[in-house]
Each structure stands twice: as C-alpha cells, then as structure tokens.
Scaffold this motif. Structure first.
Motif, PDB file in Angstrom:
ATOM      1  N   UNK A   8       4.368  54.649 -65.831  1.00  0.00           N
ATOM      2  CA  UNK A   8       2.673  54.788 -65.920  1.00  0.00           C
ATOM      3  C   UNK A   8       2.029  56.077 -65.673  1.00  0.00           C
ATOM      4  N   UNK A   9       0.971  56.340 -66.472  1.00  0.00           N
ATOM      5  CA  UNK A   9       0.680  58.023 -67.172  1.00  0.00           C
ATOM      6  C   UNK A   9      -0.666  57.748 -65.757  1.00  0.00           C
ATOM      7  N   UNK A  14      -6.984  59.924 -60.728  1.00  0.00           N
ATOM      8  CA  UNK A  14      -5.765  60.414 -60.311  1.00  0.00           C
ATOM      9  C   UNK A  14      -4.859  61.571 -59.797  1.00  0.00           C
ATOM     10  N   UNK A  15      -4.738  62.485 -61.048  1.00  0.00           N
ATOM     11  CA  UNK A  15      -4.832  63.710 -60.482  1.00  0.00           C
ATOM     12  C   UNK A  15      -5.570  64.481 -59.844  1.00  0.00           C
ATOM     13  N   UNK A  16      -6.959  64.195 -59.718  1.00  0.00           N
ATOM     14  CA  UNK A  16      -8.020  65.319 -59.397  1.00  0.00           C
ATOM     15  C   UNK A  16      -7.640  64.935 -58.127  1.00  0.00           C
ATOM     16  N   UNK A  17      -7.046  63.270 -57.118  1.00  0.00           N
ATOM     17  CA  UNK A  17      -7.477  62.900 -56.539  1.00  0.00           C
ATOM     18  C   UNK A  17      -6.019  63.589 -55.534  1.00  0.00           C
ATOM     19  N   UNK A  18      -4.673  63.609 -56.537  1.00  0.00           N
ATOM     20  CA  UNK A  18      -2.878  64.217 -55.510  1.00  0.00           C
ATOM     21  C   UNK A  18      -3.350  65.926 -55.766  1.00  0.00           C
ATOM     22  N   UNK A  19      -4.267  66.628 -56.511  1.00  0.00           N
ATOM     23  CA  UNK A  19      -4.525  67.302 -56.353  1.00  0.00           C
ATOM     24  C   UNK A  19      -5.244  68.351 -55.296  1.00  0.00           C
ATOM     25  N   UNK A  20      -6.827  66.910 -54.957  1.00  0.00           N
ATOM     26  CA  UNK A  20      -7.201  66.828 -53.595  1.00  0.00           C
ATOM     27  C   UNK A  20      -6.359  67.544 -52.054  1.00  0.00           C
ATOM     28  N   UNK A  21      -5.274  66.259 -52.161  1.00  0.00           N
ATOM     29  CA  UNK A  21      -4.623  66.374 -51.440  1.00  0.00           C
ATOM     30  C   UNK A  21      -3.554  67.057 -50.949  1.00  0.00           C
TER      31      UNK A  21
END
Length: 59
Positions: A8-9, A14-21
């Motif tokens: 799943x892409x 989702x990418x920003x949330x991962x980067x934020x964490x």
C-alpha cells in the motif's frame, strides 16, 4: 494472488505524520544532550504539524 505482493502506498498525510513522530523522537533524545539542537528539532516538528493540520480532513 498478485495483490498480496503489492504494498500500500502511503499518502502525503501519512508520510508527514511519520516524519513528525521521528523528528519529535530525535528532539527528545537531543534534549538530554544539546538543548539548542533540540529546540531546532521541535520547531521543525511544529512546521510539519501545521502542514498536517492543513491536510487533515478532521478539524
């Protein structure tokens, strides 16, 4: 059967949330060593949070 192998892409949100964490985690670890670098990371995290809030459908 081949759909099993497709991954799943991630959406931009989702990418920003991962980067934020990850930046918050790094800032936490830096807070024990170098406070100025930690503050810089927290400010980066705040900027990413603003972008997340813009993209988030829930307000």
């Amino acid at each position: 059967m081949w759909r099993f192998f497709k991954r799943k892409r991630k959406s931009k949100l989702e990418k920003l949330e991962e980067q934020y964490r990850s930046i918050l985690n790094e800032a936490f670890h830096l807070s024990k060593i170098n406070r100025t670098q930690s503050d810089e990371k927290y400010s980066q995290a705040e900027e990413i949070l603003k972008e997340i809030e813009k993209l988030s459908p829930l307000k």
